[in-house]
Design an enzyme around this catalytic site. Structure first.
Site, short mmCIF file in Angstrom:
data_model
loop_
_atom_site.label_atom_id
_atom_site.label_comp_id
_atom_site.label_asym_id
_atom_site.label_seq_id
_atom_site.Cartn_x
_atom_site.Cartn_y
_atom_site.Cartn_z
N CYS A 94 6.05 33.94 41.36
CA CYS A 94 7.29 33.36 40.84
C CYS A 94 6.94 31.91 40.58
O CYS A 94 6.80 31.13 41.54
CB CYS A 94 8.45 33.48 41.82
SG CYS A 94 9.90 32.60 41.19
N CYS B 106 10.08 29.50 41.74
CA CYS B 106 10.41 29.28 43.15
C CYS B 106 9.67 30.31 44.00
O CYS B 106 8.46 30.19 44.17
CB CYS B 106 11.92 29.31 43.37
SG CYS B 106 12.78 30.64 42.51
N SER B 107 10.34 31.33 44.49
CA SER B 107 9.66 32.26 45.38
C SER B 107 10.24 33.67 45.28
O SER B 107 10.24 34.40 46.26
CB SER B 107 9.76 31.75 46.82
OG SER B 107 11.13 31.60 47.15
N CYS B 108 10.74 34.06 44.10
CA CYS B 108 11.31 35.39 43.93
C CYS B 108 10.27 36.44 44.29
O CYS B 108 9.11 36.34 43.89
CB CYS B 108 11.79 35.59 42.49
SG CYS B 108 13.06 34.40 42.04
FE FE Z 1 11.80 32.53 42.48
#
Ligand code: FE
Length: 218
Positions: A126, A129-131
């Site tokens: 991602c 961000c951190s999906c």
């Molecule tokens: Fe994300």
């Protein structure tokens, strides 16, 4: 959409961090430490004001730490390896096929499964961000959330994979999939040779979290 390139300046900030960027950043990331402190302060405040029940919070954390995790994804992979009809469904409609095994919930509402083949290796990230597909992989590792991985894997996937110990032959195409809040990806690794006699339960034990992120073969 698969991406092999990002805007020219993305990632350059972390280039010079070199090979230790993944192994050490979780210990010293000031952004992450600051966020953890703020979360703890907020939690204490909300508990003190009676807005949240600490036991309810614990049960949510417990769920994501213990009841979901890469074993879910490994079961999906092993079933795809042993059931061609399921595999076809999984690649066609990952969301429905994964939900049919009971793995559903937040951050797993829309899933796409991408298959590694003799000629294509897939990696997920991602960049924003951190999906991450929580329902099949659990919580993301610290390096997945770090800016070094997020920025570099799209620019120089082969170098990043090499740092994970995965050296890909030059004729294998690397496809990087950028997860979003709407769509999460999971990699379907190739079934290893010589495993014809193993059951789905035995095959599942061969599959790791990194294999389903694409930073390992299995
Ligand atoms: Fe994300």
């Amino acid at each position: 959409m698969p991406t092999e390139k990002t805007p020219p300046d993305a990632g350059s900030l972390h280039h010079e961090r070199g090979h230790d960027a993944y192994s050490h950043r979780h210990d010293h990331d000031p952004v992450e430490e600051g966020a953890a402190l703020r979360v703890r302060a907020l939690e204490e405040l909300m508990v003190a004001k009676g807005l949240v029940d600490p036991e309810a919070l614990d049960s949510v954390v417990e769920y994501y730490e213990r009841q979901t995790g890469p074993r879910n994804g490994a079961a999906v992979v092993a079933r795809a390896w042993t059931d061609p009809t399921f595999k076809e469904w999984l690649l066609e409609d990952g969301t429905a096929a994964i939900h049919s095994m009971g793995f559903k919930g937040y951050q797993g509402e829309h899933m796409r499964v991408v298959e590694n083949t003799a000629g294509v290796h897939n990696v997920i990230v991602c960049t924003l961000c951190s999906c991450y597909p929580w329902t099949v992989l659990g919580l993301p590792p610290a390096w997945y959330k770090g800016s070094a991985y997020r920025s570099r894997v799209v620019r120089e996937p082969r170098s990043v994979l090499r740092e994970f110990g995965l050296e890909l032959a030059p004729d294998i195409r690397v496809q990087v999939w950028d997860s979003t809040a709407e769509l999460r990806y999971m990699v379907l690794p190739q079934r290893p040779a010589g495993t014809g006699k193993l059951s789905a339960a035995e095959l599942a034990l061969l599959v790791t979290r990194d294999g389903m992120i694409g930073t390992a073969l299995l």
